[in-house]
Enzyme design. Structure first.
Site, PDB file in Angstrom:
ATOM      1  CG  ASP A  80      -0.270  -0.236   2.524  1.00  0.00           C
ATOM      2  OD1 ASP A  80       0.765  -0.925   2.547  1.00  0.00           O
ATOM      3  OD2 ASP A  80      -0.771   0.264   3.545  1.00  0.00           O
ATOM      4  CD  GLU A 138       3.332  -0.983   7.499  1.00  0.00           C
ATOM      5  OE1 GLU A 138       3.572  -0.968   8.729  1.00  0.00           O
ATOM      6  OE2 GLU A 138       3.367   0.052   6.807  1.00  0.00           O
TER       7      GLU A 138
END
Length: 392
Positions: A80, A138
């Site tokens: 991400d 994350e």
């Protein structure tokens, strides 16, 4: 086929192309749909024995089986990006407005895909199975994508997990290794103090939420300075202080928003308890009331000693002792890799990106970037660590 480093260096042009594609099209936590499709396609094209999609959301797991039976080890990269507008003027700058790979996850994915290719070329050296974990979310604290990957069951047979993070506080190419605590637990609190409004000229008729908020902020500083062991590490930060509606009105409400960072659970418990007691005391003496929402985020990232030793030995064998650094002090940012290390053996290391003569822009900065030579190093380190672990 040459040595691991020779093979990794030969992959560099391909790795740069892959990394730039990820960097140009970043996706936020929980929205990594196109990124997940890309990594799954790469893993399938390379010839992984199995590619499992939609794990814990948009997670992807690639499976590589070695030439002989053995254990199972996992290598992890996060996918991400962050809600940041990129300020770099490179040809591969983000094309998604307001979204940027400012934490280096594009490099992590690329390194893991490079490791996959290196491992597939060396099946005869793999005594067991390697699972390649491409993890979403994350950055989505306090939830974190690692928990979804673990809860999926696809990693139940993995005994150890290894990962890395590009790190602008270390010189380019240096590998930072530390057994024990490496990164902090991260908690998020929101405090709302309810006072009583009054005219600014008649403070005795109100309960001033601004004054109470200020008292709490100042008093909370003594929690770390006077209740935490000086050899321990802890941070209490107030990032938001909102109160008041007009300059001549006693504020009836104050909202404080902040974070606590710690390295051990006892200190973590103590700070939360102390903040609650301090808030109660301030309210008791003033007549105010207050609410505190204290959310436990990621735990501290604590490397297992055996695995830290193993990955350090691997890094030395690949890059030489001069490029491997013993990290003395942990850092207070957090990483949801910590959840893997609560359930599995493993270690997490830093891969330095600071370039001599250039501004070392920090992580989560709109100008963060790396020298792409780092990509082959990450790929080689991950691949060789998996082989060394399974052969140990």
């Amino acid at each position: 086929m040459g040595t691991m480093t020779e093979s990794a260096k030969a992959l560099l042009p391909e790795l740069i192309k892959i990394r730039r594609d990820f960097h140009e099209y970043p996706e936020l936590s929980g929205k990594e749909e196109e990124t997940a499709k890309k990594v799954a396609a790469y893993l399938k094209e390379m010839g992984c024995d199995q590619v499992i999609e939609h794990v814990g959301g948009h997670g992807v797991i690639g499976v590589i089986k070695g030439a002989s039976e053995g254990g199972v080890v996992a290598l992890r990269a996060d996918m991400d990006a962050l809600q940041i507008q990129e300020m770099n003027e490179t040809e591969y700058r983000s094309r998604n407005d307001g979204v940027m790979h400012a934490c280096g996850h594009d490099n992590h994915m690329t390194g893991l895909l490079g490791a996959a290719k290196l491992l597939l070329e060396r099946r005869d050296q793999i005594h067991g199975t390697v699972k390649l974990v491409l993890q979403p979310a994350e950055e989505l604290s306090p939830v974190g994508g690692s928990r979804g990957m673990l809860e999926s069951g696809y990693l139940d047979d993995a005994k150890a997990v290894y990962g890395l993070h590009v790190w602008p506080d270390l010189p380019h190419g240096k590998v930072g290794v530390k057994a024990g605590p490496l990164m902090a637990a991260t908690d998020h609190f929101t405090i709302t103090i309810h006072g009583k409004t009054a005219h600014g000229a008649k403070p005795d008729q109100g309960i001033d939420a601004v004054v109470l908020g200020a008292q709490f902020v100042m008093a909370a500083q003594s929690i770390v300075s006077r209740k935490v062991d000086p050899l321990d590490n802890a941070v209490v930060t107030f990032g938001i202080f909102n109160a008041g509606t007009r300059y001549n009105i006693i504020a009836g409400e104050c909202v404080l928003d902040g974070t606590v960072r710690t390295l051990n659970e006892n200190t973590r418990d103590m700070i939360e308890d102390s903040m609650r007691k301090l808030l109660d005391a301030i309210c008791l003496q003033s007549g105010a009331t207050a609410d505190i929402v204290y959310g436990r985020g990621y735990p501290a990232l604590v490397n297992h000693e055996r695995d830290a030793v193993l990955i350090k030995k691997t890094a030395v064998s690949l890059f030489g002792e001069e490029d491997v650094v013993d990290v003395k002090n942990p850092a207070m940012p957090a990483e949801d890799f910590s959840f893997y290390l609560r359930e599995k053996e493993g270690a997490f290391v830093w891969l330095g990106t600071a370039q001599e003569g250039k501004t070392p822009w920090p992580l989560h900065n709109s100008r963060f970037d790396v020298d792409e030579d780092i990509l082959w190093r990450g790929a080689a380190l991950l691949a060789q660590t998996a082989i060394d672990y399974l052969n140990a």
